[in-house]
Structure formats: structure tokens, C-alpha cells
Design an enzyme around this catalytic site. Structure first.
Site, short mmCIF file in Angstrom:
data_model
loop_
_atom_site.label_atom_id
_atom_site.label_comp_id
_atom_site.label_asym_id
_atom_site.label_seq_id
_atom_site.Cartn_x
_atom_site.Cartn_y
_atom_site.Cartn_z
N SER A 1 0.86 -1.19 0.00
CA SER A 1 0.00 0.00 0.00
C SER A 1 0.89 1.23 0.00
O SER A 1 1.98 1.23 0.60
CB SER A 1 -0.88 0.01 1.25
OG SER A 1 -1.39 1.31 1.51
N TYR B 1 -2.99 0.02 9.75
CA TYR B 1 -3.00 -0.53 8.40
C TYR B 1 -1.65 -0.37 7.72
O TYR B 1 -1.07 -1.34 7.20
CB TYR B 1 -4.10 0.16 7.57
CG TYR B 1 -4.08 -0.23 6.11
CD1 TYR B 1 -4.33 -1.54 5.71
CD2 TYR B 1 -3.81 0.71 5.12
CE1 TYR B 1 -4.30 -1.91 4.39
CE2 TYR B 1 -3.79 0.36 3.78
CZ TYR B 1 -4.03 -0.95 3.42
OH TYR B 1 -4.00 -1.30 2.09
N LYS C 1 1.23 -3.31 6.59
CA LYS C 1 1.64 -3.52 5.20
C LYS C 1 3.12 -3.20 4.98
O LYS C 1 3.69 -3.57 3.95
CB LYS C 1 0.80 -2.64 4.27
CG LYS C 1 -0.69 -2.92 4.31
CD LYS C 1 -1.05 -4.29 3.75
CE LYS C 1 -1.09 -4.31 2.26
NZ LYS C 1 -1.60 -5.59 1.72
N TYR D 1 -16.10 7.31 2.28
CA TYR D 1 -14.97 8.06 2.80
C TYR D 1 -14.69 9.32 1.98
O TYR D 1 -13.59 9.50 1.42
CB TYR D 1 -13.73 7.18 2.85
CG TYR D 1 -13.87 6.00 3.77
CD1 TYR D 1 -13.64 6.12 5.14
CD2 TYR D 1 -14.26 4.75 3.27
CE1 TYR D 1 -13.78 5.04 5.99
CE2 TYR D 1 -14.41 3.66 4.12
CZ TYR D 1 -14.18 3.81 5.47
OH TYR D 1 -14.33 2.74 6.31
#
Length: 250
Positions: free
Chosen positions: A142, A155, A159, A200
């Protein structure tokens, strides 16, 4: 054009989104495919149907990558069916956004890291054990691992760790001609948390404002990079991390 005829590709988390796009791209290029899913059998069945229509072989295997026994079974079923695995894409993951450091819970931390970090580590371990000589191992990370975004500490952290594993593994199995690389996508439209157009909105605007091209990534942008890393064109590229982000700076 890339030709993956007679290759076998296993893609984790491939019932939807990026994994689906990569699986279908590889199938269109001639590869036989192992689809992996953890819960959504209906979506996995749809991808299997799409791929069968391309004239290649395909199976789906239900396996939760956060469980080591499931990962081992996934690879065992793939080899039992096809006899080998040439390409592994460690794609399965979940997202946690808009969650400040002061707010995330132990349960959230454990769930995200169990899938994104532990799941990827053991997927790549099995790949290292079973991928053919001159094979390909690809990790889908990501862009939060390169450009930290507030609210994504858990998150992005989950990653980031497997990117280190990519570099180590490229050194440990490079003698077999196996390449190990990372694709680092920008936020992907019509996928994941942005599967719905109105999801979002504040985060979407922040990301769009950071990208000179004025858009989010699409699944095909990531599939393009996955095609490159699966092809002969990348045979001397290993231990690298490729940003697919349109020049975005966060």
C-alpha cells in the site's frame, strides 16, 4: 505481449478487487489460476466462471491466510491439482482507515496484523518453498507504506513489515532465478474501502488532491504492474518496490 501459457498462478484474496483483476489478467495471458477466498464464495465462483470462459484451468480454495494451516492447505491443494506453482501473488488484506493512534483497539490491531502481516509472511514462506525455479513472488502492499497518512497507523504498519521480507527473500532464493518484488498501489477506486463511489469522502478528497493525475488508481493499473512482474521483462529485477501512484505525494 506477455505469454503465461503453461504457467500456474496462485493469488490470495482473489475473489474481489485487486486480486480478482490480477487473476483475470493472468488467465487472459494463458495462466492456470488458483483463486483464494476466505468468506465470499459467491464472488469466488463468479471469478472462476469468468476465468473458465478464457479457456484455462482454474480452481478456488477457501482459506483464511491468518491461519498457517489454511495457508499450507491452500498450497497443497494447488500443487495437488496443477503439479506446480510458478507465480504467487500475496494480495489478501484488510484495511483500517480514519482511526487515530489514540483510538485503535487491541482487537483491531490483532485482526489487521494477523491477515496483512502474518498472513503475508506465511504465504510468502510457502511460496519460497514451492514456487518453481525462475518463478515469481509478488507482494501487494500500500502507498501508506511510503507516504504515511494520518488515521492509518495500524493498516500502514501492517503492510510495511512484509516489504522487508521481500528484500530478505529475494536474497535467500535468488539463486533459483526466482524474483521477489512489491507492488505499492495508491488508493484504488471501485475496490476495497472505495468500492462505493460515496465512501470516505474526506479521505478520497485528500488523496485526490495529492495526486497530480487527479484520480485514484484503478484495478487495471495494478494488474499492469502484476503482469510486468510475472513476465520475462522483469527477470533481473528483484527485491524492489514499485509505486503505482500517479506521482502522488501522500
Amino acid at each position: 505481449m506477455t505469454n503465461l501459457t503453461n504457467k500456474v498462478a496462485l493469488i490470495t484474496g482473489s475473489a474481489r478487487g485487486l486480486g480478482k483483476a490480477i487473476a483475470e489478467r493472468y488467465a487472459a495471458l494463458g495462466a492456470d489460476i488458483i483463486i483464494n477466498y476466505s468468506r465470499d464464495k459467491a464472488s469466488a465462483d463468479e471469478v472462476v466462471s469468468n476465468i473458465k470462459a478464457m479457456g484455462v484451468r482454474v480452481i478456488s480454495v477457501k482459506a483464511d491466510v491468518s491461519k498457517v494451516a489454511d495457508v499450507q492447505r491452500l498450497f497443497a491443494e494447488a500443487i495437488s491439482t496443477f503439479g506446480k506453482i510458478d507465480i504467487v501473488v500475496a494480495n489478501a488484506g484488510i484495511e483500517l482507515v480514519e482511526t487515530p493512534v489514540t483510538d485503535f483497539t487491541e482487537e483491531q490491531f490483532d485482526r489487521v496484523f494477523s491477515i496483512n502481516t502474518k498472513g503475508t509472511y506465511f504465504t510468502m514462506q510457502q511460496a519460497a518453498k514451492h514456487v518453481t525455479d525462475n518463478g515469481r513472488i509478488i507482494y501487494v502492499a500500500s502507498s501508506t507504506t511510503s507516504y504515511p497518512v494520518p488515521g492509518m497507523a495500524v493498516y500502514g504498519g501492517s503492510k510495511t513489515t512484509p516489504k522487508y521480507l521481500v528484500e530478505i527473500l529475494s536474497k535467500e532464493i535468488g539463486y533459483k532465478g526466482v524474483t521477489v518484488n512489491t507492488i505499492i498501489p495508491f488508493a484504488v477506486d471501485h475496490s476495497g474501502i472505495f468500492a462505493e463511489a460515496d465512501s470516505y469522502p474526506e479521505l478520497r478528497k485528500q488523496l485526490l488532491d495529492s495526486c497530480p493525475m487527479g484520480r485514484l488508481a484503478e484495478v487495471e493499473d495494478v494488474a499492469n504492474a502484476a503482469e510486468f512482474f510475472a513476465s520475462d521483462l522483469s527477470s533481473f529485477i528483484s527485491g524492489q518496490h514499485l509505486l503505482v501512484n500517479g506521482g502522488a505525494t501522500n
